[in-house]
Motif scaffolding. Sequence first.
Motif, PDB file in Angstrom:
ATOM      1  N   ALA A  15      37.654 -20.861 -49.037  1.00  0.00           N
ATOM      2  CA  ALA A  15      36.239 -20.887 -48.684  1.00  0.00           C
ATOM      3  C   ALA A  15      35.452 -20.214 -49.807  1.00  0.00           C
ATOM      4  O   ALA A  15      35.962 -20.030 -50.906  1.00  0.00           O
ATOM      5  CB  ALA A  15      36.043 -20.168 -47.357  1.00  0.00           C
ATOM      6  N   SER A  16      34.226 -19.845 -49.530  1.00  0.00           N
ATOM      7  CA  SER A  16      33.427 -19.160 -50.545  1.00  0.00           C
ATOM      8  C   SER A  16      33.106 -17.754 -50.026  1.00  0.00           C
ATOM      9  O   SER A  16      33.971 -16.888 -50.054  1.00  0.00           O
ATOM     10  CB  SER A  16      32.186 -19.983 -50.872  1.00  0.00           C
ATOM     11  N   GLU A  20      30.109 -15.747 -44.450  1.00  0.00           N
ATOM     12  CA  GLU A  20      29.761 -17.146 -44.173  1.00  0.00           C
ATOM     13  C   GLU A  20      30.928 -17.872 -43.505  1.00  0.00           C
ATOM     14  O   GLU A  20      30.758 -18.620 -42.534  1.00  0.00           O
ATOM     15  CB  GLU A  20      29.401 -17.820 -45.510  1.00  0.00           C
ATOM     16  N   ASP A  21      32.118 -17.616 -44.015  1.00  0.00           N
ATOM     17  CA  ASP A  21      33.317 -18.263 -43.485  1.00  0.00           C
ATOM     18  C   ASP A  21      33.599 -17.795 -42.064  1.00  0.00           C
ATOM     19  O   ASP A  21      33.876 -18.586 -41.159  1.00  0.00           O
ATOM     20  CB  ASP A  21      34.497 -17.936 -44.408  1.00  0.00           C
ATOM     21  N   PRO A  66      38.545 -16.590 -48.695  1.00  0.00           N
ATOM     22  CA  PRO A  66      37.201 -16.598 -49.300  1.00  0.00           C
ATOM     23  C   PRO A  66      37.367 -16.294 -50.796  1.00  0.00           C
ATOM     24  O   PRO A  66      37.980 -15.281 -51.156  1.00  0.00           O
ATOM     25  CB  PRO A  66      36.479 -15.479 -48.545  1.00  0.00           C
ATOM     26  N   LYS A  68      35.322 -16.609 -54.208  1.00  0.00           N
ATOM     27  CA  LYS A  68      34.087 -16.933 -54.936  1.00  0.00           C
ATOM     28  C   LYS A  68      34.280 -17.107 -56.430  1.00  0.00           C
ATOM     29  O   LYS A  68      33.422 -17.680 -57.097  1.00  0.00           O
ATOM     30  CB  LYS A  68      33.070 -15.802 -54.730  1.00  0.00           C
ATOM     31  N   MET A  71      35.171 -22.328 -58.404  1.00  0.00           N
ATOM     32  CA  MET A  71      34.988 -23.496 -57.549  1.00  0.00           C
ATOM     33  C   MET A  71      36.197 -24.400 -57.724  1.00  0.00           C
ATOM     34  O   MET A  71      36.697 -24.581 -58.836  1.00  0.00           O
ATOM     35  CB  MET A  71      33.762 -24.290 -58.014  1.00  0.00           C
ATOM     36  N   HIS A 121      31.938 -27.415 -43.541  1.00  0.00           N
ATOM     37  CA  HIS A 121      31.837 -25.964 -43.730  1.00  0.00           C
ATOM     38  C   HIS A 121      30.703 -25.732 -44.731  1.00  0.00           C
ATOM     39  O   HIS A 121      30.474 -26.568 -45.601  1.00  0.00           O
ATOM     40  CB  HIS A 121      33.188 -25.512 -44.301  1.00  0.00           C
ATOM     41  N   CYS A 123      30.659 -24.185 -47.353  1.00  0.00           N
ATOM     42  CA  CYS A 123      31.144 -24.246 -48.739  1.00  0.00           C
ATOM     43  C   CYS A 123      31.565 -25.659 -49.118  1.00  0.00           C
ATOM     44  O   CYS A 123      32.024 -25.879 -50.245  1.00  0.00           O
ATOM     45  CB  CYS A 123      32.303 -23.270 -48.951  1.00  0.00           C
ATOM     46  N   ALA A 217      37.082 -22.380 -54.536  1.00  0.00           N
ATOM     47  CA  ALA A 217      36.219 -22.480 -53.350  1.00  0.00           C
ATOM     48  C   ALA A 217      35.930 -23.936 -53.013  1.00  0.00           C
ATOM     49  O   ALA A 217      35.697 -24.751 -53.897  1.00  0.00           O
ATOM     50  CB  ALA A 217      34.913 -21.727 -53.599  1.00  0.00           C
ATOM     51  N   GLY A 218      35.971 -24.244 -51.730  1.00  0.00           N
ATOM     52  CA  GLY A 218      35.594 -25.581 -51.282  1.00  0.00           C
ATOM     53  C   GLY A 218      36.720 -26.588 -51.253  1.00  0.00           C
ATOM     54  O   GLY A 218      36.480 -27.771 -51.019  1.00  0.00           O
ATOM     55  N   GLU A 343      31.030 -13.830 -57.311  1.00  0.00           N
ATOM     56  CA  GLU A 343      30.573 -15.120 -57.815  1.00  0.00           C
ATOM     57  C   GLU A 343      30.114 -14.972 -59.263  1.00  0.00           C
ATOM     58  O   GLU A 343      29.263 -14.138 -59.562  1.00  0.00           O
ATOM     59  CB  GLU A 343      29.395 -15.564 -56.933  1.00  0.00           C
TER      60      GLU A 343
END
Lengths: 356, 356
Positions: A15-16, A20-21, A66, A68, A71, A121, A123, A217-218, A343
């Motif tokens: 995830a990112s 948020e996740d 998670p 960050k 990507m 999601h 992300c 991420a993603g 990030e």
Amino acid sequence: MEYPVTGLHHITACASGAQEDLDFFTKVVGQRMIKQTILFDGRYAHYHFYYANGNAEPGTVMTTFPYKRLMGRTGSGQVQATVYTVAKGALPFWIDHFNRHRIVHRGMHERFGQKFVQFNHPCGLQFEVIEDAAERRVGWSTEEIAPAESVRGFHGPLLSVREIEEEERFFMEALGFRKTGVDGVYHRYEIGRGGAGKTIILLHEPQRPAGSWTFGAGTHHHVALSVADDEALAEQKGIYEELGYTDCSEIKDRNYFHSIYVRSPGGVLVECAATAPGGFAKDEAFNQLGSHLLLPPWFEHRREEILAMLEPIKPPEFHAPVPVEAIGASRRTEATFVAVDREPADREYVREPVTR
Amino acid sequence: MEYPVTGLHHITACASGAQEDLDFFTKVVGQRMIKQTILFDGRYAHYHFYYANGNAEPGTVMTTFPYKRLMGRTGSGQVQATVYTVAKGALPFWIDHFNRHRIVHRGMHERFGQKFVQFNHPCGLQFEVIEDAAERRVGWSTEEIAPAESVRGFHGPLLSVREIEEEERFFMEALGFRKTGVDGVYHRYEIGRGGAGKTIILLHEPQRPAGSWTFGAGTHHHVALSVADDEALAEQKGIYEELGYTDCSEIKDRNYFHSIYVRSPGGVLVECAATAPGGFAKDEAFNQLGSHLLLPPWFEHRREEILAMLEPIKPPEFHAPVPVEAIGASRRTEATFVAVDREPADREYVREPVTR
């Protein structure tokens, strides 16, 4: 012949943002957060979150890193979507629910006679809820999601592949799945009694460029299948090696389960996991699962250092769940953590050199 | 950063008949047979033959599993060809030599300014001889092949991939190669001082269906890169795992070297190998290398049983080579062998169920 795999164990994605996740899985999907821990590999400190049904059963366990720093790039050779079952007739609730939460979704579609809704999601990871009249597992529930509408666990992953043939051969010859249907671009394989938690679907996308295999991420990272114990892991490793899948990993100690990993010819990383004695309740009370960051014994003495490298989070408030039955290798026991999961300024699909 | 890989170690393919393979490498390619042993994985007894230059040096070592039970399927995601260097001006000799031996070849072509001839093993495997003016290694010689014309060792493997991007990223980020050129469909990567024995070439074939990853006659199985020692293997495994290549194998004891294996995103299985103390001379005198079937200590007591399952072969006669310098984990130590390596009646690309 008897193959060791009995069905799905868990599915893992990068995830990112951590909060948020956590909000997405506990509030939107409505799963129970059952574990906060960290990624056990590499020199970067990352969370590893686990979400499941109320009973924390294999076949319901979604896990995320998670992540960050980098990507990932989505594409073929990856888990395209993780699919959760819901009760027949529950999809209108879910469409309203996604709209309320401003979650990107694609409306109702149908595959093998089952209606589903694909949703994203934040992300970018893709998920689906699919109606399954045969589903008997008990879901988690939240203030917004009643037990009748809850996700019950996985139907199975949707795997994007450019070619069906070798991936099919892998799932059938190496793992013991049987092919149970083709519906357009979808090819379905089931194991054991089949159905939810025992199904893999290949999505045939012959022209789709390959996605990245590294953590990013993603993107989904792997799908894990359930086996009974360490002996079953060793047996499965032997099956892989005899076929020529020499890259199969050693049996790794993931604290809550032991695992082997191998790359499947379609590109998807496939884990086999045997729940360890005590399972997710081995290091916290069942009704407290997920309430605190837990580290494996070999990292516990570095808690302060690790915590300082992680995004502060606010875990969800907990319900009192029903009791779970207690269910029942190589590890990274030391690490020099080199950076926080932050990030970068330019957060494109970066080609970061490995610097050690 | 310093990466552990220094160049090529060996390349391994699945051949078909054992005597056919032995004759091809010792008489046609003109390599020295340096070891007769067996495949260490699985429940089937197969030979493992090693061929090299006179000094049995890493970067010259071609190894084969004569493997009649199953045909492999060639395609993208595989080593397309193993490329040997020869001296500048030697190719006309090789074309005559191939014609004399009725070896299928495709005449002279050019890549990155170097002339090469592609030729076939009788089982269909592809090889090339390429002229390299900078080559200083000493080759083996035979009654038909003088030292001046001999193959000296590998230039490198040619890897067929549908997409360049993720495979390039793997060789650069995870292994430390640098990109040194593009010539049409060919993308070149080198490590260390580059050149012969330090080069990987990707062949971009975007429309080519994927080949099989399992053991199967007529397909390459893996390419092995050289690292210094077990510490370097552990370091490389750490690099893989941090990037997300969680499937990297444990360090395996291959008797003459220790190895880790991982699948690269283009599909090719990549090994890293550290020569064990004693190297190929650890269990037979250097000037006797390859003259007898040698088993690892953990299988020696089962010699009679294993020999009875293998095709009888007539090894080549031996020259007296120059002395070699002595150079300097998990293993399968027991096995129930279930069958002889015999060609099945229907020897098509069979989908044989795993029966245990």
